[in-house]
Design a protein around this motif. Structure first.
Motif, PDB file in Angstrom:
ATOM      1  N   PRO A 230       0.958  -1.171   0.182  1.00  0.00           N
ATOM      2  CA  PRO A 230      -0.050   0.133   0.057  1.00  0.00           C
ATOM      3  C   PRO A 230       0.991   1.104   0.028  1.00  0.00           C
ATOM      4  CG  PRO A 230      -0.828  -1.770   1.870  1.00  0.00           C
ATOM      5  CD  PRO A 230       0.623  -1.843   1.044  1.00  0.00           C
ATOM      6  N   PRO A 231       0.592   2.326  -0.625  1.00  0.00           N
ATOM      7  CA  PRO A 231       1.342   3.723  -0.723  1.00  0.00           C
ATOM      8  C   PRO A 231       1.213   4.335   0.732  1.00  0.00           C
ATOM      9  CG  PRO A 231      -0.957   4.024  -1.968  1.00  0.00           C
ATOM     10  CD  PRO A 231      -0.883   2.464  -1.453  1.00  0.00           C
TER      11      PRO A 231
ATOM     12  N   CYS B  73       6.681   3.136  -0.177  1.00  0.00           N
ATOM     13  CA  CYS B  73       7.063   4.416   0.535  1.00  0.00           C
ATOM     14  C   CYS B  73       7.413   5.567  -0.408  1.00  0.00           C
ATOM     15  CB  CYS B  73       8.324   4.192   1.393  1.00  0.00           C
ATOM     16  SG  CYS B  73       8.085   3.298   2.861  1.00  0.00           S
ATOM     17  N   LEU B  74       6.830   6.600  -0.228  1.00  0.00           N
ATOM     18  CA  LEU B  74       6.875   7.960  -1.424  1.00  0.00           C
ATOM     19  C   LEU B  74       7.342   8.850  -0.740  1.00  0.00           C
ATOM     20  CD1 LEU B  74       3.912   7.033  -3.326  1.00  0.00           C
ATOM     21  CD2 LEU B  74       6.172   6.466  -4.212  1.00  0.00           C
TER      22      LEU B  74
ATOM     23  N   GLY C 240      -1.401   8.779  -9.645  1.00  0.00           N
ATOM     24  CA  GLY C 240      -2.879   8.164  -9.566  1.00  0.00           C
ATOM     25  C   GLY C 240      -3.198   7.481  -8.196  1.00  0.00           C
ATOM     26  N   LEU C 241      -2.980   8.180  -7.421  1.00  0.00           N
ATOM     27  CA  LEU C 241      -3.078   7.761  -6.108  1.00  0.00           C
ATOM     28  C   LEU C 241      -4.287   8.337  -5.195  1.00  0.00           C
ATOM     29  CD1 LEU C 241       0.636   7.083  -4.853  1.00  0.00           C
ATOM     30  CD2 LEU C 241      -1.147   5.432  -5.698  1.00  0.00           C
ATOM     31  N   ASP C 242      -4.824   7.920  -4.260  1.00  0.00           N
ATOM     32  CA  ASP C 242      -5.710   8.434  -3.539  1.00  0.00           C
ATOM     33  C   ASP C 242      -5.950   7.300  -2.166  1.00  0.00           C
ATOM     34  OD1 ASP C 242      -7.368   6.271  -4.475  1.00  0.00           O
ATOM     35  OD2 ASP C 242      -8.710   7.690  -5.367  1.00  0.00           O
ATOM     36  N   ARG C 243      -6.539   8.071  -1.071  1.00  0.00           N
ATOM     37  CA  ARG C 243      -6.683   7.270   0.059  1.00  0.00           C
ATOM     38  C   ARG C 243      -5.242   6.544   0.577  1.00  0.00           C
ATOM     39  NH1 ARG C 243     -10.324   7.092   3.762  1.00  0.00           N
ATOM     40  NH2 ARG C 243     -10.269   4.834   3.824  1.00  0.00           N
TER      41      ARG C 243
END
Length: 286
Positions: free
Chosen positions: A28-29, A59-60, A93-96
Motif C-alpha cells: 500500500p502507498p 514508500c514515497l 494516480g493515488l488516493d486514500r
C-alpha cells in the motif's frame, strides 16, 4: 534492506515543474512529508526509516518545492507544499494513501485532511501540529530558526540543530556539514527567509490573529484515524501542543517518546518505527 539516495530518487513531471521523490518497497502507498528548516530534505528526514517502512509499504518520500531538490516555485514554500502534494498524488494516480508528516509536513497533511476528508486513509504526525498553550510562542527552536534565516552563520545553524534533539550525539559533523552546504545555497536560503525571516513570521502571526477559522479550530473535521507522535523533550513544538489536536481530532491517539526532541523518527528511531507500524498495519474497524 540497503537503500541509497541515488537508487531511490525518482522524478515526476508536472505542469508546475519537476517533483522529485524517493521510492522504496511494495504494498500500500505511504506518503512521507518532510519538515522545514535549514538544509532539510525528505531523504534526510526519512532515509534511515525507509528500509523498515518499505518492508510493509510502497514508500514515497516527496521533496517539497523550495528546499533545493524539487523544482522551485515563486510561492512561499509553505503555500506551495499542499499544492505539490495534490499534484504528486494526481500524477501517480493515488488516493486514500497513508501519510506521515514531520513538523511542517504534518501541518501540511493536517491541512489537506481538513479540506478533503477522503484524501488520506490514516495520518501520522511527528510534532508540529496544534499550538502552544502554556509556553510562549514562538518557541525556543523557532526563534533559533528565525535567527539563522536572518543571519545564516554556521554557529547559528549549530545552535538551531542542538534545539532539534534531546541528545547532541545525533549531531555528527557529517550531518552538520550536509545541512550547512544545503542551507547556504542561495535559492534554499531565500526560501528559508520566505518562511522564517522576521518579516515573514510577523506576517504569518498577523494573518493567524485575523483569521476567523485558524487550522487548530478545524481539527474536528479530520475523518482519518490519526497518530500524533511526539518527543517529550521537543523544544520546537512543545509537548503541550499535542493537547488540542489529541482532544479535537475525533480518532486521534498520542504516542510520547522519552529522551527525544523534535526529530522523533531519528532520535528514537526503533521505538518510533514500532509505534507507527503498529498503527498503520492495525486492522480497520468494521
Amino acid at each position: 534492506m540497503t537503500l541509497t539516495r541515488e537508487d531511490t530518487l525518482r522524478e515526476l513531471e508536472t505542469d508546475e515543474g519537476v517533483l522529485r521523490y524517493h521510492e522504496a518497497g511494495d504494498g500500500p502507498p505511504l506518503l512521507l512529508l518532510h519538515g522545514s528548516g535549514p538544509g532539510v530534505t525528505g531523504w534526510r528526514n526519512y532515509g534511515n526509516n525507509l528500509p523498515v517502512l518499505a518492508e510493509h509499504f510502497r514508500c514515497l518520500a516527496l521533496e517539497f518545492p523550495g528546499f533545493g531538490v524539487s523544482d522551485p516555485t515563486a510561492e512561499n514554500p509553505m503555500a506551495a507544499a499542499p499544492k505539490a502534494v495534490l499534484r504528486f498524488l494526481e500524477g501517480l494516480g493515488l488516493d486514500r494513501v497513508d501519510v506521515i508528516g514531520n513538523s511542517m509536513g504534518g501541518f501540511v497533511a493536517i491541512g489537506l485532511a481538513v479540506a478533503n476528508k477522503d484524501l488520506f486513509r490514516r495520518i501520522v504526525t511527528v510534532g508540529g501540529v496544534g499550538r502552544n498553550i502554556f509556553s510562549p510562542a514562538p518557541s525556543e527552536g523557532l526563534n533559533l530558526l528565525v535567527e539563522f534565516a536572518e543571519n545564516p552563520t554556521r554557529d547559528n545553524l549549530v545552535q538551531w540543530l542542538r534545539a532539534m534533539v534531546h541528545d547532541p550525539k545525533h549531531l555528527t559533523e557529517e550531518l552538520i556539514e550536509q545541512r550547512w552546504t544545503s542551507a547556504t545555497e542561495p535559492a534554499t536560503l531565500e526560501a528559508s527567509r520566505r518562511i522564517y525571516g522576521r518579516q515573514a513570521m510577523a506576517a504569518m502571526t498577523a494573518a493567524q490573529a485575523q483569521s476567523d477559522q485558524p487550522i487548530w479550530a478545524l481539527l474536528h473535521k479530520i475523518a482519518a484515524p490519526t497518530l500524533l507522535t511526539w518527543g517529550r523533550d521537543d523544544r520546537v513544538t512543545p509537548l503541550e501542543s499535542a493537547l488540542l489536536p489529541m482532544r479535537t481530532i475525533p480518532k486521534a491517539e498520542l504516542h510520547v517518546l522519552p529522551d527525544c526532541g523534535h526529530w522523533a523518527m531519528i532520535e528514537q528511531k526503533a521505538a518510533w518505527e514500532s509505534a507507527v507500524l503498529a498503527f498503520l498495519t492495525r486492522p480497520e474497524a468494521s
